[in-house]
Design an enzyme around this catalytic site. Structure first.
Site, mmCIF file in Angstrom:
data_model
loop_
_atom_site.group_PDB
_atom_site.id
_atom_site.type_symbol
_atom_site.label_atom_id
_atom_site.label_comp_id
_atom_site.label_asym_id
_atom_site.label_seq_id
_atom_site.Cartn_x
_atom_site.Cartn_y
_atom_site.Cartn_z
ATOM 1 N N ASN A 98 54.795 -31.610 50.125
ATOM 2 C CA ASN A 98 53.537 -32.154 49.612
ATOM 3 C C ASN A 98 52.337 -31.284 49.984
ATOM 4 O OD1 ASN A 98 55.246 -34.168 48.841
ATOM 5 N ND2 ASN A 98 54.240 -35.810 49.986
ATOM 6 N N LYS A 148 44.092 -6.981 2.333
ATOM 7 C CA LYS A 148 43.532 -7.865 3.342
ATOM 8 C C LYS A 148 43.395 -7.199 4.709
ATOM 9 C CE LYS A 148 42.482 -11.498 3.242
ATOM 10 N NZ LYS A 148 43.289 -12.720 3.448
ATOM 11 N N SER A 173 47.979 -8.716 5.465
ATOM 12 C CA SER A 173 48.715 -9.774 4.783
ATOM 13 C C SER A 173 50.057 -9.234 4.314
ATOM 14 C CB SER A 173 47.913 -10.276 3.576
ATOM 15 O OG SER A 173 48.722 -11.039 2.709
ATOM 16 N N HIS A 231 21.716 -24.627 12.256
ATOM 17 C CA HIS A 231 22.460 -25.389 11.240
ATOM 18 C C HIS A 231 23.127 -24.442 10.219
ATOM 19 C CE1 HIS A 231 20.403 -29.054 12.664
ATOM 20 N NE2 HIS A 231 19.321 -28.303 12.694
ATOM 21 N N ASN A 241 42.350 -9.063 8.261
ATOM 22 C CA ASN A 241 42.037 -10.377 8.803
ATOM 23 C C ASN A 241 41.563 -10.298 10.250
ATOM 24 O OD1 ASN A 241 42.957 -11.523 6.369
ATOM 25 N ND2 ASN A 241 45.070 -11.520 7.135
ATOM 26 N N TYR A 246 50.776 -38.947 47.704
ATOM 27 C CA TYR A 246 51.504 -38.136 46.722
ATOM 28 C C TYR A 246 52.403 -39.012 45.859
ATOM 29 C CZ TYR A 246 54.418 -34.581 44.593
ATOM 30 O OH TYR A 246 55.058 -33.798 43.670
ATOM 31 N N GLU A 270 40.072 -15.443 15.111
ATOM 32 C CA GLU A 270 40.640 -16.725 14.709
ATOM 33 C C GLU A 270 41.494 -17.335 15.817
ATOM 34 O OE1 GLU A 270 42.635 -15.930 11.047
ATOM 35 O OE2 GLU A 270 40.774 -15.721 9.899
#
Length: 475
Positions: free
Chosen positions: A109, A282, A276, A155, A284, A316, A289
């Site tokens: 413990n 592509k 891709s 925003h 990415n 514990y 991400e």
């Protein structure tokens, strides 16, 4: 190997063994356990519970185990229940039945929580160093982009023009707060639970303070029951890592947007992007991400431990075995993620003309009109209304604020003299904000210089803390 069983009439069922077993994930605590056992052994020798000659045998056995653990020669097997039983098995293999003497005066413990704290000190400092590298990268990029004026957003709408260096360096401030939280964590949790035993302390550990200092801790926890049941430190560490993950997610979101065709503000280096399998064109922003995605994992790990702890009675309980995997996962993921994001930031190529061309769009200079009127004695509430009327007029007539004629401005308010046009351009708007937190070039450079000074101080603190725990943390 099990460390219990004398009072039992039969061995655990296989399903019980499978449920109870933790060595496959807590094995990473092995180097720290060796360090704690070495300090514990010296105390047993001091108390004459282990003789000097036997102690020397055990010490050599522990040091040999440490070397073999480091090289991979010694590891756990299918019969080991946890890291503690695996290491005791190894010690018995080297020292015979004498190896079992190391268990006197301690419990799993207090042992496991000591190992766990040392592990976290070590790895949180490693995370802090990685965060500092990322902050340094942002500061370099921010300094390089100090002359670029960009649209600022609230925003996700155009708000006011800003220095793009300020946009980038804002992340360094957040990252340094994360490092401060790590230092606060170490200061608050730098107390040893070792000597608490199972829950009531140990007569074989009359001076746990000495053990604490030898392990690098500042002192001992003052209540043995609290010492073995406390996991506040683990939950707090998970909160810190979740907060870091949220900051990294925000960075990722911005780079995803900036690298999109619609923004086209940054080109992410090929080394930090993917393609891709079906669309050859592509590129990415996968690092960015994944930074967003992994934030859910960090938050989930924190939530998981909170639920484990929410109704834990007395001292514990075996539920606390569930404290380690969330920590280990968050540590592992951060130490994978941080270098990748740092590389993405370091190698990013910002497209300055694209960034600047929209700085005045969306009537982002309207606040300059309100401020100008306010400085001339017009109450800001009225100045705000007048500026809004100017925007309405420009929208109706398809012009920008700086295209209003002198007469049109005076029609809006007699205090809107031609002098206001000095401020109806992005350079004037940015340069007018000269406070310590403002977006003017000099203000931002001063803030970045302060950040760099703070980072230098952080490097020194990390080095000092590593020295404090040196010799005790050698994973």
């Amino acid at each position: 190997m099990t460390l219990w069983g004398g009072r039992f009439n039969q061995s655990p069922a296989q399903s019980m063994r499978d449920l109870s077993r933790s060595v496959h994930f807590d094995w990473r605590l092995a180097p720290y356990e060796i360090e704690v056992n070495l300090v514990h052994l010296s105390n047993l020798m001091k108390q004459k519970i282990v003789s000097k000659s036997d102690g020397e045998i055990l010490q050599k056995g522990l040091l040999d185990l440490a070397s073999e653990i480091g090289s991979g020669k010694f590891t756990y097997n299918n019969d080991d229940e946890d890291v503690h039983s695996a290491i005791e098995r190894g010690l018995v293999e080297k020292c015979g039945s004498l190896g079992g003497a190391i268990r006197a005066g301690r419990s799993r413990n207090d042992l496991v929580i000591t190992d766990f704290k040392l592990y976290l000190v070590d790895h949180l400092l490693e995370i802090a160093s990685a965060i500092i590298n990322l902050a340094k990268s942002f500061n370099i990029q921010a300094t390089n982009q100090i002359d670029v004026i960009a649209p600022g957003f609230t925003h996700t709408q155009h708000a006011q023009p800003i220095t793009f260096g300020q946009e980038l360096s804002k992340h360094s401030h957040a990252l340094l707060r994360d490092v401060d939280r790590i230092f606060d964590w170490i200061d608050r949790n730098n107390y040893s639970p070792f000597g608490a035993g199972a829950l009531a302390g140990s007569s074989i550990q009359p001076e746990p303070e000495t053990t604490a200092l030898n392990l690098g801790f500042s002192g001992v926890m003052e209540n043995s029951i609290d010492a073995v049941s406390d996991r506040d430190f683990a939950a707090e560490a998970l909160f810190i890592m979740a907060m870091i993950g949220i900051h990294l997610s925000k960075i990722g979101e911005e780079f995803v947007l900036w690298s999109s065709t619609e923004f086209d503000w940054v080109e992410i280096d090929d080394a930090y992007a993917t393609g891709s399998s079906i669309m050859p064109q592509k590129k990415n922003a996968d690092v960015a991400e994944l930074a967003r995605g992994k934030s859910g994992r960090f938050i989930g790990n924190l939530t998981a431990l909170f639920v484990v702890l929410k109704a834990m009675p007395f001292a514990y309980n075996r539920d606390l075995q569930e404290d380690k995997e969330p920590i280990f996962d968050s540590v592992d993921q951060l130490l994978i993620l941080l270098p990748a994001i740092t590389g993405m930031v370091q190698t990013a190529k910002f497209k300055q003309s694209n960034i600047s061309k929209g700085a005045a769009a969306g009537y982002s200079l309207a606040t300059e009109i309100a401020d100008f009127l306010s400085k001339s004695g017009v109450p800001f509430s009225l100045a705000h209304e007048v500026a809004g009327e100017c925007v309405k007029f420009c929208e109706k007539n398809g012009i920008e604020l700086d295209q209003m004629s002198d007469q049109q401005l005076l029609t809006m308010h007699p205090n809107l003299t031609p002098e206001v046009k000095k401020f109806l351009n992005v350079s004037g708007a940015v340069s007018s904000r000269t406070s310590a937190m403002g977006t003017s070039k000099n203000s931002v450079l001063a803030a970045i210089n302060k950040l760099n000074q703070d980072i230098s101080g952080v490097d020194k603190v990390i080095a000092s803390l590593r020295k404090q725990f040196s010799g005790m943390i050698n994973p």
